[in-house]
Design a protein around this motif. Structure first.
Motif, short mmCIF file in Angstrom:
data_model
loop_
_atom_site.label_atom_id
_atom_site.label_comp_id
_atom_site.label_asym_id
_atom_site.label_seq_id
_atom_site.Cartn_x
_atom_site.Cartn_y
_atom_site.Cartn_z
N ASP A 175 0.83 -1.20 0.00
CA ASP A 175 0.00 0.00 0.00
C ASP A 175 0.86 1.25 0.00
OD1 ASP A 175 -2.29 -1.52 0.08
OD2 ASP A 175 -2.48 -1.41 2.26
N THR A 176 0.23 2.37 -0.34
CA THR A 176 0.92 3.65 -0.27
C THR A 176 1.01 4.09 1.18
OG1 THR A 176 -1.14 4.90 -0.48
CG2 THR A 176 0.03 4.33 -2.54
N VAL A 177 1.88 5.05 1.44
CA VAL A 177 2.04 5.58 2.80
C VAL A 177 0.72 6.21 3.24
CG1 VAL A 177 3.27 7.26 4.21
CG2 VAL A 177 4.50 5.91 2.53
N CYS A 178 0.05 6.90 2.33
CA CYS A 178 -1.23 7.54 2.67
C CYS A 178 -2.28 6.51 3.08
CB CYS A 178 -1.73 8.38 1.51
SG CYS A 178 -0.66 9.78 1.14
N ALA A 179 -2.32 5.37 2.38
CA ALA A 179 -3.30 4.33 2.71
C ALA A 179 -3.01 3.75 4.09
CB ALA A 179 -3.28 3.24 1.65
N VAL A 180 -1.73 3.53 4.40
CA VAL A 180 -1.37 3.00 5.72
C VAL A 180 -1.75 4.01 6.80
CG1 VAL A 180 0.55 2.25 7.19
CG2 VAL A 180 0.45 1.53 4.81
N ALA A 181 -1.49 5.30 6.54
CA ALA A 181 -1.82 6.34 7.51
C ALA A 181 -3.33 6.38 7.76
CB ALA A 181 -1.33 7.70 7.02
N SER A 188 1.24 13.22 6.64
CA SER A 188 2.43 13.98 7.05
C SER A 188 2.98 13.47 8.38
CB SER A 188 2.11 15.47 7.13
OG SER A 188 1.07 15.69 8.07
N GLN A 189 2.09 13.03 9.27
CA GLN A 189 2.54 12.48 10.54
C GLN A 189 3.32 11.18 10.33
OE1 GLN A 189 -0.66 11.51 13.22
NE2 GLN A 189 0.66 11.67 15.02
N LEU A 190 2.83 10.33 9.43
CA LEU A 190 3.53 9.08 9.16
C LEU A 190 4.86 9.34 8.46
CD1 LEU A 190 3.73 6.05 9.28
CD2 LEU A 190 2.20 5.90 7.32
N PHE A 191 4.88 10.31 7.55
CA PHE A 191 6.15 10.65 6.90
C PHE A 191 7.16 11.17 7.93
CE2 PHE A 191 3.90 10.83 2.72
CZ PHE A 191 4.75 9.97 2.04
N ALA A 192 6.71 11.93 8.91
CA ALA A 192 7.60 12.43 9.97
C ALA A 192 8.14 11.26 10.79
CB ALA A 192 6.86 13.42 10.87
N TRP A 193 7.31 10.28 11.10
CA TRP A 193 7.77 9.10 11.84
C TRP A 193 8.81 8.33 11.04
CZ3 TRP A 193 2.65 6.55 13.97
CH2 TRP A 193 2.10 7.39 14.95
N ARG A 194 8.59 8.21 9.74
CA ARG A 194 9.54 7.50 8.90
C ARG A 194 10.88 8.24 8.86
NH1 ARG A 194 7.04 4.51 4.06
NH2 ARG A 194 8.67 5.56 2.90
N ARG A 195 10.82 9.57 8.73
CA ARG A 195 12.04 10.38 8.71
C ARG A 195 12.80 10.23 10.03
NH1 ARG A 195 9.75 14.37 6.55
NH2 ARG A 195 8.98 15.31 8.46
N GLU A 196 12.07 10.25 11.14
CA GLU A 196 12.69 10.08 12.46
C GLU A 196 13.34 8.69 12.58
OE1 GLU A 196 11.16 9.54 17.05
OE2 GLU A 196 9.89 10.62 15.64
N ALA A 197 12.69 7.67 12.07
CA ALA A 197 13.25 6.32 12.13
C ALA A 197 14.52 6.23 11.28
CB ALA A 197 12.22 5.30 11.64
N LEU A 245 -4.13 8.22 11.05
CA LEU A 245 -3.07 9.23 11.05
C LEU A 245 -3.22 10.12 9.82
CD1 LEU A 245 -0.03 6.86 11.64
CD2 LEU A 245 -1.04 8.36 13.34
N THR A 246 -2.49 11.24 9.84
CA THR A 246 -2.36 12.00 8.62
C THR A 246 -1.10 11.50 7.92
OG1 THR A 246 -1.05 13.73 9.67
CG2 THR A 246 -3.45 14.03 9.63
#
Length: 149
Positions: A49-55, A63-72, A60-61
């Protein structure tokens, strides 16, 4: 508890609003445990799935999931201690091994011919027929020798 809706606008509206979001509930931020964050981030990389679909699936939004991925990614690049993640293991029974076939015993002659051997000579041609030869094959060979004579 009363069902009131609070509307907060950060800027005064000069034009007509195109989108209005209404937040219900207590209005506090959700506190995500580290294990749950890690599982959602891993799912965003692993699933098709896309990141948006998982969010969306986890409320989640994107952008929040992208921030978590960047932090990881930053933690991994910095060599931060990352607890091991476990995946379910599927153990299957090994396929059955084919039965072991013992090689057929080769008969050897010590002197003379082996017991059960027949020798036929027709017009100077010798044919030895060993034990276990099919009668069809032997008769076909004899007929061929007779025709050739």
């Amino acid at each position: 508890m009363s069902d009131t809706v609070r509307l907060h606008m950060s800027k005064p509206v000069v034009t007509q609003a195109r989108r209005i979001e209404v937040f219900t509930g207590l209005g506090s931020r959700r506190n995500w445990p580290a294990e749950e964050k890690a599982a959602i981030v891993a799912e965003s990389y692993g699933s098709g799935d896309t990141v948006c679909a998982v969010a969306r699936r986890h409320g989640l939004t994107h952008s929040q999931l992208f921030a978590w991925r960047r932090e990881a990614r930053r933690r991994l690049a910095a060599g931060g201690e990352v607890p091991p993640l476990f995946v379910p293991a599927v153990v299957e029974a090994p396929p059955p091994e084919p039965p072991v076939q013992t090689p057929k015993r080769q008969w050897t002659r010590k002197s003379g011919y082996a017991a059960g051997t027949i020798e036929v000579e027709i017009n100077g041609v010798s044919v030895r027929v060993g034990r276990g030869a099919e009668t069809k094959t032997v008769s076909a060979v004899i007929r061929a020798l007779k025709v050739g004579s």
